[in-house]
Design a protein around this motif. Sequence first.
Motif, short mmCIF file in Angstrom:
data_model
loop_
_atom_site.label_atom_id
_atom_site.label_comp_id
_atom_site.label_asym_id
_atom_site.label_seq_id
_atom_site.Cartn_x
_atom_site.Cartn_y
_atom_site.Cartn_z
N GLY A 1 -13.70 -53.50 -22.76
CA GLY A 1 -14.52 -54.55 -23.34
C GLY A 1 -15.91 -54.65 -22.72
N VAL A 2 -16.44 -53.52 -22.26
CA VAL A 2 -17.80 -53.50 -21.70
C VAL A 2 -18.79 -53.88 -22.80
CG1 VAL A 2 -19.57 -51.97 -20.73
CG2 VAL A 2 -17.20 -51.80 -19.93
N GLU A 3 -19.86 -54.56 -22.43
CA GLU A 3 -20.81 -55.07 -23.42
C GLU A 3 -21.73 -53.97 -23.97
OE1 GLU A 3 -23.04 -58.30 -21.84
OE2 GLU A 3 -21.28 -59.53 -21.43
N ARG A 4 -22.10 -52.99 -23.14
CA ARG A 4 -23.06 -51.96 -23.58
C ARG A 4 -22.83 -50.69 -22.78
NH1 ARG A 4 -27.86 -51.40 -26.47
NH2 ARG A 4 -27.44 -53.52 -27.23
N PHE A 5 -23.07 -49.54 -23.44
CA PHE A 5 -22.95 -48.24 -22.80
C PHE A 5 -24.30 -47.54 -22.94
CE2 PHE A 5 -19.81 -44.92 -21.48
CZ PHE A 5 -20.68 -43.85 -21.39
N ALA A 6 -24.88 -47.15 -21.82
CA ALA A 6 -26.17 -46.44 -21.83
C ALA A 6 -25.96 -45.00 -21.38
CB ALA A 6 -27.18 -47.13 -20.91
N TYR A 7 -26.68 -44.10 -22.02
CA TYR A 7 -26.51 -42.67 -21.73
C TYR A 7 -27.86 -42.00 -21.59
CZ TYR A 7 -25.22 -37.77 -22.29
OH TYR A 7 -25.06 -36.42 -22.10
N VAL A 8 -28.00 -41.19 -20.56
CA VAL A 8 -29.23 -40.43 -20.33
C VAL A 8 -29.10 -39.08 -21.03
CG1 VAL A 8 -30.79 -39.43 -18.63
CG2 VAL A 8 -29.61 -41.60 -18.14
N HIS A 9 -29.93 -38.88 -22.03
CA HIS A 9 -29.85 -37.73 -22.93
C HIS A 9 -30.97 -36.74 -22.62
CE1 HIS A 9 -28.63 -35.60 -26.42
NE2 HIS A 9 -29.34 -36.22 -27.34
N VAL A 10 -31.49 -36.05 -23.62
CA VAL A 10 -32.57 -35.08 -23.50
C VAL A 10 -33.54 -35.30 -24.65
CG1 VAL A 10 -33.19 -32.63 -23.55
CG2 VAL A 10 -31.09 -33.35 -22.39
N LEU A 11 -34.82 -35.30 -24.35
CA LEU A 11 -35.83 -35.43 -25.40
C LEU A 11 -35.78 -34.21 -26.33
CD1 LEU A 11 -38.24 -37.25 -26.31
CD2 LEU A 11 -39.71 -35.74 -24.98
N ASN A 12 -35.98 -34.46 -27.62
CA ASN A 12 -36.01 -33.41 -28.65
C ASN A 12 -34.69 -32.64 -28.75
OD1 ASN A 12 -38.69 -33.99 -29.30
ND2 ASN A 12 -39.51 -32.47 -27.87
N ALA A 13 -33.60 -33.33 -28.50
CA ALA A 13 -32.30 -32.66 -28.52
C ALA A 13 -31.97 -32.06 -29.88
CB ALA A 13 -31.20 -33.63 -28.09
N ASP A 14 -32.32 -32.76 -30.96
CA ASP A 14 -31.99 -32.26 -32.28
C ASP A 14 -32.64 -30.91 -32.58
OD1 ASP A 14 -30.34 -34.36 -32.84
OD2 ASP A 14 -31.80 -35.48 -34.03
N ALA A 15 -33.78 -30.64 -31.95
CA ALA A 15 -34.47 -29.37 -32.16
C ALA A 15 -33.93 -28.27 -31.26
CB ALA A 15 -35.97 -29.54 -31.91
N MET A 16 -33.01 -28.63 -30.34
CA MET A 16 -32.49 -27.64 -29.39
C MET A 16 -30.97 -27.59 -29.38
SD MET A 16 -35.09 -27.94 -26.10
CE MET A 16 -34.85 -29.70 -25.80
N PHE B 1 -34.28 -24.24 -20.14
CA PHE B 1 -35.66 -24.18 -19.68
C PHE B 1 -36.53 -23.40 -20.67
CE2 PHE B 1 -38.96 -21.81 -17.35
CZ PHE B 1 -39.70 -22.86 -16.83
N LEU B 2 -36.05 -22.24 -21.12
CA LEU B 2 -36.83 -21.41 -22.04
C LEU B 2 -36.99 -22.07 -23.40
CD1 LEU B 2 -35.36 -17.92 -21.10
CD2 LEU B 2 -37.69 -18.72 -20.64
N ALA B 3 -35.97 -22.79 -23.84
CA ALA B 3 -36.07 -23.49 -25.12
C ALA B 3 -37.07 -24.64 -25.02
CB ALA B 3 -34.70 -24.01 -25.55
N ALA B 4 -37.02 -25.38 -23.92
CA ALA B 4 -37.93 -26.51 -23.75
C ALA B 4 -39.38 -26.05 -23.60
CB ALA B 4 -37.52 -27.33 -22.53
N MET B 5 -39.58 -24.85 -23.05
CA MET B 5 -40.94 -24.33 -22.87
C MET B 5 -41.62 -24.00 -24.19
SD MET B 5 -41.96 -23.97 -19.61
CE MET B 5 -42.99 -22.51 -19.42
#
Length: 280
Positions: free
Chosen positions: A101-116, A253-257
């Motif tokens: 019954g936690v009120e909120r779940f936060a997650y650290v993701h990656v920018l531009n994930a859909d493109a990678m 790394f190469l994809a993000a570059m």
Amino acid sequence: MKTVFIAGATGYLGRHLCAEYGRRGWHVTALIRDAPRAGDLAADTLVEAEATRAETLTGLMEGADLVVSALGITRQADGLSYQDVDFQANLNLLREAERAGVERFAYVHVLNADAMRQVPLVAAKAEFVDALRASELPSTVIAPSGYFSDMGDFLAMARSGRVWLFAPGTHRINPIHGADMAAATAEATEARTDWLDVGGPETFTHCDLARLAAASLGRHVSITMLPDWMRRAVLTLLPRMTPRRLHGPAHFFLAAMSRDMVGTPFGTRRLGAYFETLST
């Protein structure tokens, strides 16, 4: 006093998250794999469990108001894959948070994930985010552009006297310090923000990063541009020529570059000052 349950607490960002939430008056419960690794972690309560084993999480989130997960792997070890940790372990955390019954779940993701999504590390994270967004539990996704610590490769190349970049070297990034990222995460969760693409206060091209690294060392550095077809060729060859623990991070790394990685500017810490602390 509200309680935050932080997963991935002993990692680079996790330690900053524990310190930031504690500074804001939260009771910090840190999930760790083994106590000796915790060191001077700024947490009120330490709980030992293996997030990859759902049964070890039972009951650990009772009374928690918020779960923040920075759990993930950058180099595979212990025979675990991105799917095991970045997806399944986080899914185990989510299911226990729902049960508790936690009120909120936060997650650290990656920018531009859909493109990678072709990158295994990103694919596992994105699959978890899909599950998180489908959950009835309110969530916050924070997608950073990259951390100051990731920029160490530019400094290492500059020390050798030559920085190798892929042409044209004009893709942009605004990396963020871990402490600023922790503050952005805390602000986003307290404001109940659904999604935040975030970066640091300064935006650089890859050429700018090379020059900044050189300046911090006080030396001349040559910049050599490699044709982008070489980057694409390496992406193809890496899985065939290197073990998974090496080609996984290199693939990301190469994809993000190959693209801009610029999030909403946040924070006050400057990359040049960070480079200077590593140069002394």
